[in-house]
Design an enzyme around this catalytic site. Sequence first.
Site, mmCIF file in Angstrom:
data_model
loop_
_atom_site.group_PDB
_atom_site.id
_atom_site.type_symbol
_atom_site.label_atom_id
_atom_site.label_comp_id
_atom_site.label_asym_id
_atom_site.label_seq_id
_atom_site.Cartn_x
_atom_site.Cartn_y
_atom_site.Cartn_z
ATOM 1 N N ASP A 1 -7.048 -0.514 2.426
ATOM 2 C CA ASP A 1 -6.533 0.221 3.581
ATOM 3 C C ASP A 1 -7.618 0.406 4.641
ATOM 4 O O ASP A 1 -8.790 0.567 4.308
ATOM 5 C CB ASP A 1 -6.008 1.583 3.101
ATOM 6 C CG ASP A 1 -5.129 2.242 4.137
ATOM 7 O OD1 ASP A 1 -4.699 1.555 5.092
ATOM 8 O OD2 ASP A 1 -4.870 3.445 4.017
ATOM 9 N N HIS B 1 -7.350 -7.188 10.174
ATOM 10 C CA HIS B 1 -6.897 -7.907 8.973
ATOM 11 C C HIS B 1 -7.764 -9.147 8.738
ATOM 12 O O HIS B 1 -8.072 -9.482 7.601
ATOM 13 C CB HIS B 1 -5.423 -8.298 9.104
ATOM 14 C CG HIS B 1 -4.501 -7.116 9.212
ATOM 15 N ND1 HIS B 1 -4.617 -6.015 8.388
ATOM 16 C CD2 HIS B 1 -3.454 -6.847 10.035
ATOM 17 C CE1 HIS B 1 -3.693 -5.131 8.709
ATOM 18 N NE2 HIS B 1 -2.970 -5.612 9.710
ATOM 19 N N LEU C 1 -11.809 -15.864 -13.267
ATOM 20 C CA LEU C 1 -11.221 -14.634 -12.715
ATOM 21 C C LEU C 1 -9.774 -14.902 -12.328
ATOM 22 O O LEU C 1 -9.480 -15.903 -11.672
ATOM 23 C CB LEU C 1 -12.007 -14.198 -11.467
ATOM 24 C CG LEU C 1 -11.445 -13.011 -10.676
ATOM 25 C CD1 LEU C 1 -11.641 -11.701 -11.453
ATOM 26 C CD2 LEU C 1 -12.129 -12.879 -9.310
HETATM 27 C C1 FPP Z 1 -3.826 -1.959 5.253
HETATM 28 O O1 FPP Z 1 -4.577 -1.577 6.378
HETATM 29 C C2 FPP Z 1 -3.936 -3.380 5.049
HETATM 30 C C3 FPP Z 1 -2.886 -4.257 5.070
HETATM 31 C C4 FPP Z 1 -1.508 -3.861 5.271
HETATM 32 C C5 FPP Z 1 -3.126 -5.681 4.912
HETATM 33 C C6 FPP Z 1 -4.197 -6.038 3.940
HETATM 34 C C7 FPP Z 1 -4.535 -7.416 4.167
HETATM 35 C C8 FPP Z 1 -5.785 -7.934 4.120
HETATM 36 C C9 FPP Z 1 -7.029 -7.233 3.765
HETATM 37 C C10 FPP Z 1 -6.013 -9.316 4.443
HETATM 38 C C11 FPP Z 1 -5.652 -10.197 3.330
HETATM 39 C C12 FPP Z 1 -4.361 -10.675 3.718
HETATM 40 C C13 FPP Z 1 -3.839 -11.752 3.352
HETATM 41 C C14 FPP Z 1 -2.768 -12.172 4.238
HETATM 42 C C15 FPP Z 1 -4.263 -12.518 2.140
HETATM 43 P P1 FPP Z 1 -3.816 -0.862 7.574
HETATM 44 O O2 FPP Z 1 -3.411 -1.909 8.532
HETATM 45 O O3 FPP Z 1 -2.733 -0.002 7.036
HETATM 46 O O4 FPP Z 1 -4.960 -0.010 8.163
HETATM 47 P P2 FPP Z 1 -4.798 1.393 8.911
HETATM 48 O O5 FPP Z 1 -4.413 2.401 7.865
HETATM 49 O O6 FPP Z 1 -6.184 1.632 9.432
HETATM 50 O O7 FPP Z 1 -3.789 1.226 9.995
#
Ligand code: FPP
Length: 238
Positions: free
Chosen positions: A11, A28, A122
């Site tokens: 997150d 992302h 892994l």
């Molecule tokens: C949450 O942060 C994160 C996500 C919804 C996406 C997680 C994805 C990745 C780390 C990239 C890997 C992805 C793929 C496609 C393999 P948020 O956007 O909710 O953050 P915020 O709480 O700061 O808004």
Amino acid sequence: MIPHHIAIVMDGNGRWATRRFLPRVAGHKKGVDALRACVRRCGDVGVRVLTVFAFSSENWNRPPEEVSGLMELLALALAREVPQLQTEGVRIRFIGNRSALSDKVRAGLEQAEALTAGNQRLLFNVCFNYGGRWDIAQAAARLAARGEPITEHSLDRAMSLADVPDPDLLIRTGGEMRISNFLLWQAAYSELYFSDRLWPDFDAAALDEAIADFARRERRFGRTSEQVTPAVGERRAA
Ligand code: FPP
């Protein structure tokens, strides 16, 4: 002690980007870099299973450009990263409801899974269009379709991660203290670790810290502290 299975709610990508006046998708993208480092570190320290929450069933409600950005990022990341996973002995697997994904994305997932299927260092589970409630419901539906009784054991066997032990350690970054419909069934006894770092800033050292914290926990699985840690005299006799 090194956890056998680590699960992560990654997150904070959006906030990381917003703080830099960048579009959320830039966060992302940076999140993929953090994920690459984390996969590598898990392999190096002897973690056997890593399960990450990349796209939840609820993420479809985000702005359309963010949803399509995440889909594109997935396709791009697969094309770019899979050869490296292959050389590092990482088997990638996607967990979640694939029926809502485009043919192109689905084909990408299947190709990556097939290519890395023989790797054993892994197991890297990417939860994509996943929800913990969906997982429990699909397990129950499968049992019902087969006319099998629904018991704790049979449900457990029908869950999407039935072939690996439950996560020992569940990490959530970004300062929120919620499970957010992640591995609801499988996290029943996981040790929870919350980090204030935003996911793009969660590096190998931060992962090491989480693992060190885990090593200090006493896992009781419903028993008493005395049961899991025999007194000194008993320990000598054992
Ligand atoms: C949450 O942060 C994160 C996500 C919804 C996406 C997680 C994805 C990745 C780390 C990239 C890997 C992805 C793929 C496609 C393999 P948020 O956007 O909710 O953050 P915020 O709480 O700061 O808004």
